[in-house]
Design a protein around this motif. Sequence first.
Motif, PDB file in Angstrom:
ATOM      1  N   GLY A 198      -0.583   2.905  38.923  1.00 32.54           N
ATOM      2  CA  GLY A 198      -0.846   1.931  37.874  1.00 32.54           C
ATOM      3  C   GLY A 198      -1.909   2.358  36.886  1.00 32.54           C
ATOM      4  N   THR A 199      -2.627   3.443  37.177  1.00 32.95           N
ATOM      5  CA  THR A 199      -3.666   3.907  36.250  1.00 32.95           C
ATOM      6  C   THR A 199      -3.103   4.811  35.168  1.00 32.95           C
ATOM      7  OG1 THR A 199      -4.220   5.900  37.524  1.00 32.95           O
ATOM      8  CG2 THR A 199      -5.329   3.845  38.130  1.00 32.95           C
ATOM      9  N   ARG A 200      -1.867   5.261  35.321  1.00 31.25           N
ATOM     10  CA  ARG A 200      -1.243   6.157  34.339  1.00 31.25           C
ATOM     11  C   ARG A 200       0.167   5.637  34.066  1.00 31.25           C
ATOM     12  NH1 ARG A 200      -2.683  11.562  36.023  1.00 31.25           N
ATOM     13  NH2 ARG A 200      -4.455  11.304  34.620  1.00 31.25           N
ATOM     14  N   LYS A 201       0.316   4.889  32.986  1.00 31.86           N
ATOM     15  CA  LYS A 201       1.565   4.214  32.678  1.00 31.86           C
ATOM     16  C   LYS A 201       2.611   5.191  32.133  1.00 31.86           C
ATOM     17  CE  LYS A 201      -0.514   0.224  33.506  1.00 31.86           C
ATOM     18  NZ  LYS A 201      -0.217  -0.620  34.662  1.00 31.86           N
ATOM     19  N   LEU A 202       3.877   4.905  32.450  1.00 32.04           N
ATOM     20  CA  LEU A 202       4.997   5.716  31.976  1.00 32.04           C
ATOM     21  C   LEU A 202       5.925   4.863  31.107  1.00 32.04           C
ATOM     22  CD1 LEU A 202       5.912   7.644  35.254  1.00 32.04           C
ATOM     23  CD2 LEU A 202       4.487   8.446  33.361  1.00 32.04           C
ATOM     24  N   TYR A 203       6.597   5.521  30.147  1.00 34.50           N
ATOM     25  CA  TYR A 203       7.415   4.788  29.186  1.00 34.50           C
ATOM     26  C   TYR A 203       8.714   5.539  28.869  1.00 34.50           C
ATOM     27  CZ  TYR A 203       3.063   2.259  28.339  1.00 34.50           C
ATOM     28  OH  TYR A 203       1.934   1.517  28.496  1.00 34.50           O
ATOM     29  N   ARG A 204       9.702   4.770  28.446  1.00 35.34           N
ATOM     30  CA  ARG A 204      10.908   5.325  27.834  1.00 35.34           C
ATOM     31  C   ARG A 204      10.774   5.176  26.325  1.00 35.34           C
ATOM     32  NH1 ARG A 204      16.387   2.167  28.600  1.00 35.34           N
ATOM     33  NH2 ARG A 204      15.979   1.460  26.478  1.00 35.34           N
ATOM     34  N   VAL A 205      11.073   6.241  25.607  1.00 34.33           N
ATOM     35  CA  VAL A 205      10.965   6.217  24.153  1.00 34.33           C
ATOM     36  C   VAL A 205      12.329   6.546  23.555  1.00 34.33           C
ATOM     37  CG1 VAL A 205       9.771   7.122  22.124  1.00 34.33           C
ATOM     38  CG2 VAL A 205       8.557   6.959  24.312  1.00 34.33           C
ATOM     39  N   ASP A 206      12.853   5.637  22.754  1.00 32.37           N
ATOM     40  CA  ASP A 206      14.149   5.821  22.095  1.00 32.37           C
ATOM     41  C   ASP A 206      13.953   6.121  20.614  1.00 32.37           C
ATOM     42  OD1 ASP A 206      16.003   5.238  24.308  1.00 32.37           O
ATOM     43  OD2 ASP A 206      15.078   3.255  24.245  1.00 32.37           O
ATOM     44  N   PHE A 207      14.724   7.076  20.109  1.00 29.78           N
ATOM     45  CA  PHE A 207      14.668   7.491  18.713  1.00 29.78           C
ATOM     46  C   PHE A 207      16.014   7.204  18.046  1.00 29.78           C
ATOM     47  CE2 PHE A 207      11.675   9.951  21.101  1.00 29.78           C
ATOM     48  CZ  PHE A 207      10.582  10.175  20.275  1.00 29.78           C
ATOM     49  N   ALA A 208      16.002   6.392  17.024  1.00 29.41           N
ATOM     50  CA  ALA A 208      17.223   6.080  16.272  1.00 29.41           C
ATOM     51  C   ALA A 208      16.966   6.381  14.801  1.00 29.41           C
ATOM     52  CB  ALA A 208      17.609   4.611  16.463  1.00 29.41           C
ATOM     53  N   ASP A 209      17.326   7.599  14.399  1.00 30.83           N
ATOM     54  CA  ASP A 209      17.064   8.062  13.028  1.00 30.83           C
ATOM     55  C   ASP A 209      15.595   7.863  12.650  1.00 30.83           C
ATOM     56  OD1 ASP A 209      19.544   9.098  12.264  1.00 30.83           O
ATOM     57  OD2 ASP A 209      20.328   7.098  11.865  1.00 30.83           O
ATOM     58  N   VAL A 210      14.719   8.273  13.524  1.00 26.97           N
ATOM     59  CA  VAL A 210      13.284   8.129  13.275  1.00 26.97           C
ATOM     60  C   VAL A 210      12.855   9.185  12.247  1.00 26.97           C
ATOM     61  CG1 VAL A 210      10.987   8.291  14.286  1.00 26.97           C
ATOM     62  CG2 VAL A 210      12.850   7.206  15.567  1.00 26.97           C
ATOM     63  N   PRO A 211      12.313   8.767  11.113  1.00 27.39           N
ATOM     64  CA  PRO A 211      11.935   9.748  10.083  1.00 27.39           C
ATOM     65  C   PRO A 211      10.644  10.475  10.437  1.00 27.39           C
ATOM     66  CG  PRO A 211      11.359   7.534   9.373  1.00 27.39           C
ATOM     67  CD  PRO A 211      12.068   7.380  10.690  1.00 27.39           C
ATOM     68  N   VAL A 212      10.601  11.767  10.097  1.00 24.24           N
ATOM     69  CA  VAL A 212       9.403  12.587  10.271  1.00 24.24           C
ATOM     70  C   VAL A 212       9.132  13.291   8.953  1.00 24.24           C
ATOM     71  CG1 VAL A 212       8.318  14.469  11.536  1.00 24.24           C
ATOM     72  CG2 VAL A 212       9.901  12.950  12.717  1.00 24.24           C
ATOM     73  N   ALA A 213       7.925  13.114   8.421  1.00 24.58           N
ATOM     74  CA  ALA A 213       7.571  13.752   7.159  1.00 24.58           C
ATOM     75  C   ALA A 213       7.459  15.264   7.322  1.00 24.58           C
ATOM     76  CB  ALA A 213       6.259  13.170   6.641  1.00 24.58           C
ATOM     77  N   GLU A 214       7.685  15.973   6.232  1.00 29.65           N
ATOM     78  CA  GLU A 214       7.618  17.438   6.255  1.00 29.65           C
ATOM     79  C   GLU A 214       6.271  17.926   6.766  1.00 29.65           C
ATOM     80  OE1 GLU A 214       8.918  21.241   5.977  1.00 29.65           O
ATOM     81  OE2 GLU A 214      10.175  19.558   5.334  1.00 29.65           O
ATOM     82  N   GLU A 215       5.181  17.251   6.369  1.00 27.66           N
ATOM     83  CA  GLU A 215       3.850  17.697   6.771  1.00 27.66           C
ATOM     84  C   GLU A 215       3.567  17.438   8.248  1.00 27.66           C
ATOM     85  OE1 GLU A 215       3.275  13.721   4.505  1.00 27.66           O
ATOM     86  OE2 GLU A 215       4.504  15.538   4.348  1.00 27.66           O
ATOM     87  N   ASP A 216       4.448  16.692   8.936  1.00 30.03           N
ATOM     88  CA  ASP A 216       4.274  16.423  10.365  1.00 30.03           C
ATOM     89  C   ASP A 216       5.159  17.312  11.236  1.00 30.03           C
ATOM     90  OD1 ASP A 216       2.292  14.548  10.072  1.00 30.03           O
ATOM     91  OD2 ASP A 216       3.688  12.887   9.874  1.00 30.03           O
TER      92      ASP A 216
END
Length: 390
Positions: A198-216
Motif C-alpha cells: 500500500g505504500t507504492r501504488k500501481l495504476y493502469r494508464v490508457d492512451f487514446a490518441d494522446v497528443p505529445v508535443a515535438e519538444e517532449d
Amino acid sequence: MQFGLTETQQVLRSSAREFYSEECPITEVRRLMETGTAFDPALWQKMAQQGWTGIIFAEEYGGLGLGLVEMAVAFEEMGRTLLPGPYLSTVTLAGVAIDAAGTPDQKVRYLTRISMGEARSTLALLEPDARWEPEAVKLQVHPTEDGFALNGQKMFVPDAGAADFLVCAARRGPDVGLFIVPRDAPGLTIKPLAAIDGTRKLYRVDFADVPVAEEDFLAIGDSARDALERALAVSTVALTAEMVGGMQRVMEIAVEYAKTRKQFGKPIGQFQAVQHLCADMLLLTESSRSAVYYAAWALQERAPDAALAVSIAKAYASDAYREVGNRGIQVQGGMGFTWENNLHLYYRRAKASELMFGDAAYHRERIARLVIDTAQRKTEHDRVKAVVRS
C-alpha cells in the motif's frame, strides 16, 4: 572500490536516518497507505529542501551532483522507514531516463523541476504481458501535424496517480522511443490497480490518441534503449538498497522482541532456535548489503561487470528480503503477520519489491545470458589474436 563508507557518506547516512525517522514514522506510513496516492506534499517539500529529490542530478539542474553509492545510502534509510510515495518513480525511473536521453533544454525544463521538488513523475513501460525488456513495448506512436499521438495501454505503472507527467515508452515501427506526457493530456486515463504494497501504488494508464508535443520527444532507437536500460539499472540498485534497509529494520524489530518476550521464565532470545533465526537474518542482510553497494559502485564507474553486478544484487536480495521477513514473523510467533503489527508492512514491501524490475528467476536468467555473452566475446577475441599472431 572502498570497502566501507567514507566520512561524507557516513554523515549522509546519519542525516538521512534522522530525517526519515522524524518525518516519516510508521504511524505516518500507515496514514499515507490509506490515501489514494500514498503521497504527502508537505513531506515531499521537506525532502526537496534537504536535497533528496536532486541527489544524483547535476548542480546545473538544481541537484546535489552526488553519485550512485550516495544514492544507495539514502535509499537504504528510506527502506528502513518504508517511505511511501513516488520518490523511486520520480528520481531513478523518470529522472534518470530524462537525464540519459533528454536535450539540455529538456533537462532544464524537467530535471530542474524534479530536483527542486516542484514535480513528480514516473516511467510508463510495462504492458499487459508485464515484461521489462524494451522489445516488449507495443504501445504505438504515430506522427501528427503538431508532434505525435500515442495509442495503447500501460500496466502496473508505479505512482502514476501522483505524477505531474509520465515518461512513456512507445513503439514506432521497429524502434522504441521515449516521450514525455503531461498528466492532464487529453485522451489519457489513469486508473488504480490493487497492489500488495500500500505504500507504492500501481495504476493502469490508457492512451487514446494522446497528443505529445515535438519538444517532449526525448529519443528513439538506440539512444532510447540505452536510456531505458540506464534508468532500469539505476532503479534496480536503488530498490535493492531500499530492500536492504527493510531487512535491517525487520532484523532489529525481531531481535528487540526476542530480548523482551519471555517464555518459561527467560527471554526467547536465549533459545537456540530463535538465535538461529536471528543469525540467518543477519547473514542475509549483510550479504545483500555487500552485493548492492558493489553494484552501485560498478554502475557509477561504468565497470565492465556493472550489469552482472546489478542482477546478482537483485537476484540475491529478492530472495533474502522475503526470507528475512519470514524469519522475523517466526520470531514473533506469527503475530507479526497481523494488521496491528508493523512487520507485515515490511513483508508486503518485500513481496512487491521481489517482483519489481524482475524477480530472482528473471535476473538469474539474465546473469546466465551475460556470462555466456562474455565467454563468447572472449573466445572470439582469443581467436582473432591467434589469427593475427599466425
